[in-house]
Motif scaffolding. Structure first.
Motif, PDB file in Angstrom:
ATOM      1  N   LYS A 168       4.820  26.638  14.146  1.00 20.89           N
ATOM      2  CA  LYS A 168       4.010  26.612  12.922  1.00 20.89           C
ATOM      3  C   LYS A 168       4.499  27.666  11.922  1.00 20.89           C
ATOM      4  CE  LYS A 168      -0.245  24.724  14.848  1.00 20.89           C
ATOM      5  NZ  LYS A 168      -1.633  24.959  15.244  1.00 20.89           N
ATOM      6  N   ALA A 169       4.864  28.826  12.443  1.00 27.10           N
ATOM      7  CA  ALA A 169       5.374  29.891  11.561  1.00 27.10           C
ATOM      8  C   ALA A 169       6.702  29.468  10.930  1.00 27.10           C
ATOM      9  CB  ALA A 169       5.548  31.186  12.356  1.00 27.10           C
ATOM     10  N   GLN A 170       7.555  28.843  11.735  1.00 30.79           N
ATOM     11  CA  GLN A 170       8.840  28.366  11.212  1.00 30.79           C
ATOM     12  C   GLN A 170       8.622  27.311  10.130  1.00 30.79           C
ATOM     13  OE1 GLN A 170      10.470  27.243  15.041  1.00 30.79           O
ATOM     14  NE2 GLN A 170      11.785  29.051  15.129  1.00 30.79           N
ATOM     15  N   GLN A 171       7.654  26.407  10.377  1.00 31.51           N
ATOM     16  CA  GLN A 171       7.372  25.355   9.397  1.00 31.51           C
ATOM     17  C   GLN A 171       6.832  25.941   8.093  1.00 31.51           C
ATOM     18  OE1 GLN A 171       8.135  21.969   9.743  1.00 31.51           O
ATOM     19  NE2 GLN A 171       7.748  22.142   7.534  1.00 31.51           N
ATOM     20  N   SER A 172       6.001  26.971   8.210  1.00 35.56           N
ATOM     21  CA  SER A 172       5.446  27.570   6.980  1.00 35.56           C
ATOM     22  C   SER A 172       6.544  28.225   6.160  1.00 35.56           C
ATOM     23  CB  SER A 172       4.335  28.570   7.330  1.00 35.56           C
ATOM     24  OG  SER A 172       4.863  29.705   7.945  1.00 35.56           O
ATOM     25  N   ILE A 173       7.553  28.787   6.809  1.00 35.32           N
ATOM     26  CA  ILE A 173       8.686  29.374   6.076  1.00 35.32           C
ATOM     27  C   ILE A 173       9.463  28.265   5.355  1.00 35.32           C
ATOM     28  CG2 ILE A 173      10.937  30.506   6.366  1.00 35.32           C
ATOM     29  CD1 ILE A 173       9.621  32.205   8.567  1.00 35.32           C
ATOM     30  N   ILE A 174       9.701  27.170   6.052  1.00 37.03           N
ATOM     31  CA  ILE A 174      10.400  26.030   5.420  1.00 37.03           C
ATOM     32  C   ILE A 174       9.601  25.546   4.207  1.00 37.03           C
ATOM     33  CG2 ILE A 174      11.054  23.600   5.753  1.00 37.03           C
ATOM     34  CD1 ILE A 174      11.713  24.379   8.691  1.00 37.03           C
ATOM     35  N   ASN A 175       8.281  25.445   4.362  1.00 37.15           N
ATOM     36  CA  ASN A 175       7.436  25.000   3.240  1.00 37.15           C
ATOM     37  C   ASN A 175       7.566  25.937   2.047  1.00 37.15           C
ATOM     38  OD1 ASN A 175       6.530  22.994   4.931  1.00 37.15           O
ATOM     39  ND2 ASN A 175       4.504  23.872   5.255  1.00 37.15           N
ATOM     40  N   LEU A 217      12.300  26.554  -4.214  1.00 34.90           N
ATOM     41  CA  LEU A 217      13.347  25.717  -4.832  1.00 34.90           C
ATOM     42  C   LEU A 217      12.775  24.927  -6.007  1.00 34.90           C
ATOM     43  CD1 LEU A 217      15.244  24.445  -1.667  1.00 34.90           C
ATOM     44  CD2 LEU A 217      16.075  26.052  -3.383  1.00 34.90           C
ATOM     45  N   GLU A 218      11.533  24.425  -5.850  1.00 34.30           N
ATOM     46  CA  GLU A 218      10.909  23.692  -6.941  1.00 34.30           C
ATOM     47  C   GLU A 218      10.564  24.625  -8.100  1.00 34.30           C
ATOM     48  OE1 GLU A 218      10.482  20.648  -7.652  1.00 34.30           O
ATOM     49  OE2 GLU A 218       8.944  20.710  -9.234  1.00 34.30           O
ATOM     50  N   LEU A 219      10.038  25.797  -7.787  1.00 35.12           N
ATOM     51  CA  LEU A 219       9.669  26.753  -8.843  1.00 35.12           C
ATOM     52  C   LEU A 219      10.899  27.158  -9.653  1.00 35.12           C
ATOM     53  CD1 LEU A 219       7.166  29.038  -6.873  1.00 35.12           C
ATOM     54  CD2 LEU A 219       6.613  27.356  -8.625  1.00 35.12           C
ATOM     55  N   ILE A 225       5.219  21.814 -12.006  1.00 34.99           N
ATOM     56  CA  ILE A 225       5.836  21.685 -10.675  1.00 34.99           C
ATOM     57  C   ILE A 225       5.396  20.358 -10.056  1.00 34.99           C
ATOM     58  CG2 ILE A 225       6.038  24.155 -10.248  1.00 34.99           C
ATOM     59  CD1 ILE A 225       3.685  23.887  -8.278  1.00 34.99           C
ATOM     60  N   ASP A 226       6.262  19.845  -9.211  1.00 37.44           N
ATOM     61  CA  ASP A 226       6.004  18.559  -8.555  1.00 37.44           C
ATOM     62  C   ASP A 226       4.672  18.607  -7.789  1.00 37.44           C
ATOM     63  OD1 ASP A 226       7.543  15.972  -7.471  1.00 37.44           O
ATOM     64  OD2 ASP A 226       6.400  16.882  -5.845  1.00 37.44           O
ATOM     65  N   ASN A 227       3.872  17.560  -7.947  1.00 38.24           N
ATOM     66  CA  ASN A 227       2.547  17.552  -7.329  1.00 38.24           C
ATOM     67  C   ASN A 227       2.617  17.620  -5.796  1.00 38.24           C
ATOM     68  OD1 ASN A 227      -0.274  17.527  -7.852  1.00 38.24           O
ATOM     69  ND2 ASN A 227      -0.340  15.465  -6.986  1.00 38.24           N
ATOM     70  N   GLU A 228       3.633  16.990  -5.223  1.00 38.91           N
ATOM     71  CA  GLU A 228       3.767  17.033  -3.765  1.00 38.91           C
ATOM     72  C   GLU A 228       4.072  18.450  -3.287  1.00 38.91           C
ATOM     73  OE1 GLU A 228       3.037  14.578  -1.548  1.00 38.91           O
ATOM     74  OE2 GLU A 228       2.288  13.652  -3.382  1.00 38.91           O
ATOM     75  N   ILE A 229       4.834  19.186  -4.098  1.00 36.78           N
ATOM     76  CA  ILE A 229       5.151  20.571  -3.738  1.00 36.78           C
ATOM     77  C   ILE A 229       3.896  21.438  -3.863  1.00 36.78           C
ATOM     78  CG2 ILE A 229       6.453  22.633  -4.450  1.00 36.78           C
ATOM     79  CD1 ILE A 229       8.206  20.699  -2.952  1.00 36.78           C
ATOM     80  N   LEU A 230       3.096  21.170  -4.892  1.00 30.05           N
ATOM     81  CA  LEU A 230       1.831  21.903  -5.022  1.00 30.05           C
ATOM     82  C   LEU A 230       0.955  21.657  -3.790  1.00 30.05           C
ATOM     83  CD1 LEU A 230      -0.208  23.633  -6.622  1.00 30.05           C
ATOM     84  CD2 LEU A 230      -0.974  21.514  -7.725  1.00 30.05           C
ATOM     85  N   LYS A 231       0.900  20.402  -3.365  1.00 31.74           N
ATOM     86  CA  LYS A 231       0.101  20.073  -2.175  1.00 31.74           C
ATOM     87  C   LYS A 231       0.624  20.815  -0.939  1.00 31.74           C
ATOM     88  CE  LYS A 231      -1.411  15.400  -3.401  1.00 31.74           C
ATOM     89  NZ  LYS A 231      -1.120  13.978  -3.157  1.00 31.74           N
TER      90      LYS A 231
END
Lengths: 64, 145
Positions: free
Chosen positions: A10-17, A23-25, B116-122
């Motif tokens: 879960k910790a690894q997944q939260s880092i990936i998230n 990247l989006e920001l 920002i992309d809505n899926e990323i916000l989610k």
């Protein structure tokens, strides 16, 4: 604090998230804005990575 | 209307939208610490509104839990697409400087533009629905306007 392998995943997944969020920001903000926005998220990733390293540094006996 | 806290003292998983009055009535009463954090948040929200560019405000963490003395407040400010950091007034700049906001308001302020992309916000909000001990918890969206 991570106490078992399930929590490790879960910790690894939260880092990936959070990396995906960064990247989006970076796509939609100016250089100056991204520097400000990324600071707390990078700190959070660093903290979670530290938790993972602490868990992985323990022996099997110390974990169970 | 907010649901009851779960057995762990957190709101159940989900995003709950409430007005500012209900928010303060629910979370800035009781202990002296909560009242003090509430006063910081009143000022923080005043500045957020003063920018004229905020679209959504999300709060999570111990402040919206049953904890008597929360350490701090965690927030995400979603700003209008035309928000420009360099155009923010001197009075409001502290909101967008992580370290300064932390010292001044005892708040961890995350922010982004609503483009920002809505899926990323989610995904972002979903990530903050995990507690430090890997349990699921709720988030509150505060309607300021």
């Amino acid at each position: 604090m991570i106490q078992n392998d399930e929590q490790l995943l879960k910790a690894q997944q939260s880092i990936i998230n959070l990396q995906k969020v960064l990247l989006e920001l970076r796509k939609v903000h100016s250089k100056q804005e991204y520097r400000a926005i990324s600071e707390p998220i990078l700190l959070e990733i660093q903290q979670r990575e530290q938790d993972i390293l602490e868990y992985l540094s323990k022996t099997k006996a110390e974990v169970s | 209307m907010l649901p009851e806290f779960n057995i762990d003292g957190n709101l159940p998983e989900g995003i709950y939208t409430i007005g500012a009055e209900e928010f303060f009535n629910s979370f800035s009463t009781g202990s002296g610490r909560r009242k003090w954090l509430g006063r910081q948040l009143h000022e923080l929200f005043r500045l957020v509104k003063l920018t004229g560019k905020v679209e959504r405000v999300f709060v999570w963490g111990s402040f919206i839990s049953a904890k008597e003395s929360p350490n701090d407040v965690d927030l995400l400010l979603l700003m209008n697409v035309d928000f420009q950091l360099e155009e923010v007034s001197e009075e409001c700049k502290c909101l967008f400087n992580y370290g300064e906001a932390r010292v001044r308001f005892n708040a961890d302020i995350f922010w982004a533009k609503s483009s920002i992309d809505n899926e990323i916000l989610k995904l972002w909000l979903d990530t903050y629905q995990n507690t430090k001990d890997f349990k699921r918890r709720g988030i509150v969206e505060v309607k300021l306007l």
